[in-house]
Motif scaffolding. Structure first.
Motif, PDB file in Angstrom:
ATOM      1  N   VAL A 147       0.843  -1.190   0.000  1.00 55.24           N
ATOM      2  CA  VAL A 147       0.000   0.000   0.000  1.00 55.24           C
ATOM      3  C   VAL A 147       0.880   1.243   0.000  1.00 55.24           C
ATOM      4  O   VAL A 147       2.068   1.188   0.327  1.00 55.24           O
ATOM      5  N   LYS A 148       0.283   2.363  -0.360  1.00 49.56           N
ATOM      6  CA  LYS A 148       1.026   3.614  -0.458  1.00 49.56           C
ATOM      7  C   LYS A 148       1.425   4.108   0.925  1.00 49.56           C
ATOM      8  O   LYS A 148       0.731   3.891   1.913  1.00 49.56           O
ATOM      9  N   SER A 192      13.089  -3.907   7.729  1.00 49.34           N
ATOM     10  CA  SER A 192      13.085  -3.002   6.584  1.00 49.34           C
ATOM     11  C   SER A 192      12.034  -1.915   6.759  1.00 49.34           C
ATOM     12  O   SER A 192      11.006  -2.114   7.391  1.00 49.34           O
ATOM     13  N   VAL A 193      12.345  -0.757   6.182  1.00 48.10           N
ATOM     14  CA  VAL A 193      11.407   0.359   6.119  1.00 48.10           C
ATOM     15  C   VAL A 193      11.335   0.787   4.659  1.00 48.10           C
ATOM     16  O   VAL A 193      12.377   0.983   4.019  1.00 48.10           O
ATOM     17  N   SER A 194      10.119   0.874   4.133  1.00 45.31           N
ATOM     18  CA  SER A 194       9.976   1.188   2.714  1.00 45.31           C
ATOM     19  C   SER A 194       8.865   2.209   2.508  1.00 45.31           C
ATOM     20  O   SER A 194       8.051   2.462   3.397  1.00 45.31           O
ATOM     21  N   TYR A 195       8.860   2.770   1.309  1.00 47.27           N
ATOM     22  CA  TYR A 195       7.814   3.727   0.934  1.00 47.27           C
ATOM     23  C   TYR A 195       7.141   3.229  -0.345  1.00 47.27           C
ATOM     24  O   TYR A 195       7.800   3.013  -1.358  1.00 47.27           O
ATOM     25  N   GLY A 196       5.847   3.013  -0.260  1.00 49.57           N
ATOM     26  CA  GLY A 196       5.086   2.531  -1.411  1.00 49.57           C
ATOM     27  C   GLY A 196       4.464   3.681  -2.188  1.00 49.57           C
ATOM     28  O   GLY A 196       3.983   4.654  -1.610  1.00 49.57           O
ATOM     29  N   PHE A 197       4.449   3.551  -3.516  1.00 51.86           N
ATOM     30  CA  PHE A 197       3.879   4.603  -4.354  1.00 51.86           C
ATOM     31  C   PHE A 197       3.283   4.020  -5.626  1.00 51.86           C
ATOM     32  O   PHE A 197       3.510   2.884  -5.956  1.00 51.86           O
TER      33      PHE A 197
END
Length: 197
Positions: A147-148, A192-197
């Protein structure tokens, strides 16, 4: 070993609140993030093929001292390590009612090398080198939904290798190959840390 438990506890505290919340239905086709594991920090790129299946590509490296001093046959060693790798992984969320749970499988290509030095005798050393490629990976993960926005994930699994090539100045090479963290199967965990787009 205390470091391992601290990382596990921190990951669960970070991840668990997001499990109880209702996530947005905004599907993120792509993601970019950072991870940390015993094999070093990594940059991770994600392509979410669907809400259930994601393709991850990660690249990582590490060079430095091992915070744990392994003991082999009564001898305590200082350890240093060096890694350089790229991995390709498929994550699948098999349960509709638990989309926070993932099964993770894939391959890694690169090298892992470590040096063990006897704390009592600096001339008693071993080199542990994993050179066979690719290696297989199988594990499970929580979090990192497709998800974003910002997502946190935690994975536990194992790298399956052909085993290390161990050379040294003493007679403990075969014993080292039977020690946790130096055998054919290498444990792994990643936050982990991520950014969804």
């Amino acid at each position: 070993m205390k470091h391992v438990f601290f990382v596990l506890a921190a990951a669960l505290v970070a991840c668990c609140p997001s499990f109880a919340q209702e996530e947005s239905s905004d599907f993120a086709e792509y993601g970019v993030g950072l991870g940390i594991s015993p094999f070093g920090p990594s940059l991770n790129l994600t392509h979410n093929l669907s809400e259930k299946t994601s393709l991850f590509v990660g690249i990582g490296a590490f060079s430095g001292d091992n915070p744990v001093s392994p003991e082999v046959s009564g001898v305590t060693f200082d350890a240093t390590g060096e890694t350089n790798w790229v991995g390709f992984f498929i994550n699948h969320r098999p349960f509709d009612d638990a989309d926070w749970f993932r099964v993770n499988t894939g391959i890694g290509i690169g090298g892992i090398e470590g040096t063990l030095t006897d704390q009592a005798d600096a001339s008693h050393t071993y080199n542990v080198r994993y050179q066979n490629n690719p290696v297989g990976y199988l594990g499970v993960g929580v979090g990192a939904k497709p998800v974003k926005g910002i997502q946190v994930g935690f994975d536990v699994g194992a790298l399956h290798t052909g085993g290390p090539n161990i050379t040294g100045t003493g007679d403990l090479a075969s014993n080292i190959g039977d020690t946790f963290g130096f055998g054919r199967v290498l444990p792994n965990f990643q936050l982990s840390v991520s950014y969804g787009f």
